[in-house]
Design an enzyme around this catalytic site. Structure first.
Site: not given
Length: 365
Positions: A55, A138, A156
């Site tokens: 990520e 996020y 995203d």
């Protein structure tokens, strides 16, 4: 869902239990899921370290570009404790070329924090994850959902696009983000939250693409408002991009036989801690003569030669043009304070950002 009702989505978002979409998404995902080096196989438990590492790397970077870097990192540092005990210089060297270098510094700081404060085990909640360096809303949601199956929906760019088309969200980004987040949450299944998120990511990456989406293959095509209106490619709505002011400067490439003069940038700021050749300030409207006055001073240096053309590079907030000057130093010439000589043959192992790789290639061509 009719176009008219979709346009009311701002005030009346659909409740998850009123829609079959989550079930359709998971059924599609089970058949078409991407095989990614950081993703657990069906029936396997996700490794929080691999989820977190991927990520961080995937921020502002494509899956294709990240793949080789991810494989190198896990081969060198197979778990968060190993990475947390590594030196920042080693991490920056391994990261070189991937861009957005503050991510590498945050990656190292986060690994060190997990090792030091959590015994090498990642927190399993969004709140706990957000307390770690370099993990924002996020990323915390993505790790919580994918690694720990917490019922949360990370949004995203792929998910943003799918949702904005599915509900025909007219509001422009970034103002539309809270609404898109609210609507995306309606697509969570009752269980398998991580798979719900990854299903939407895969749908956006392979079917609901920015241009020419393959709507006929989409499991949600019969319920997509933008498709019904034939306006798929106009979503998500985006405010015009503002391009930064052009900055100019000079780069000075000094060789001593088979060695190159380099220095490390300050730890904080743009390209913090990365390796570079000496250079001038990067300023808007800077004249070449002014930039050249910032050349390093070495005894016995040959005359500066300007290379034809300029090196261009685009950062997030501004474009850059660099004039490149070359000179040769005599054998045994000492490096100025704060600089060092490195063998040109070993430059691949230096933490050189892409702009410096361009400069050196231009100078040594």
């Amino acid at each position: 869902m009719s176009p008219r009702s979709a346009l009311k989505a701002k005030s009346e978002p659909i409740q998850p239990e009123a829609s079959a979409r989550p079930t359709l998404l998971l059924a599609w995902y089970d058949r078409h899921r991407r095989r990614l080096p950081w993703r657990a196989m069906p029936g396997q438990t996700s490794d929080p370290y691999r989820v977190w590492l991927s990520e961080i790397m995937l921020q502002q970077t494509t899956v294709k570009a990240v793949g080789p870097y991810f494989e190198k990192f896990v081969a060198r540092w197979p778990d968060v404790t190993a990475l947390g005990r590594a030196s920042l210089d080693d991490v920056l060297r391994m990261w070189a070329g991937l861009g957005y270098y503050s991510r590498a510094r945050n990656l190292h700081a986060c690994a060190a924090a997990v090792t030091r404060e959590h015994g090498g085990v990642f927190p399993d909640t969004e709140e706990g994850l957000r307390a770690l360096p370099g993990i924002g809303p996020y990323t915390a949601a993505a790790i919580a959902a994918i690694a720990f199956d917490r019922r949360t929906m990370p949004v995203d760019g792929n998910i943003e696009r799918v949702v904005s088309r599915l509900f025909a969200v007219e509001e422009e980004l970034p103002q539309a983000k809270p609404l898109i987040q609210q609507l995306a949450a309606t697509l969570l299944a009752g269980a398998r939250a991580g798979d719900s998120a990854q299903a939407l990511m895969d749908l956006g990456a392979s079917i609901c693409t920015p241009k020419k989406p393959a709507c006929s293959l989409c499991p949600l095509n019969e319920d997509c408002t933008a498709r019904a209106l034939a306006t798929q490619e106009t979503f998500p709505r985006k405010a015009p991009k503002k391009s930064g002011t052009l900055r100019r400067g000079a780069a000075f490439v000094v060789t001593r036989g088979g060695e190159l003069l380099v220095r490390s940038r300050p730890e904080k700021g743009l390209l913090g801690g990365m390796t570079e050749v000496p250079g001038s300030d990067w300023l808007a409207g800077q004249e070449d003569a002014t930039a050249k006055q910032q050349a390093p001073e070495l005894k016995g240096l040959s005359r500066w030669q300007r290379k034809v053309g300029v090196v261009t590079h685009v950062f997030t907030h501004f474009p850059l043009e660099l004039a490149v000057y070359t000179a040769k130093a005599e054998a045994r010439t000492r490096a100025p304070e704060g600089m060092r000589w490195v063998p040109i043959a070993t430059l691949a192992g230096e933490a050189l950002p892409n702009v410096m790789r361009k400069v050196i290639a231009h100078a040594l061509d």
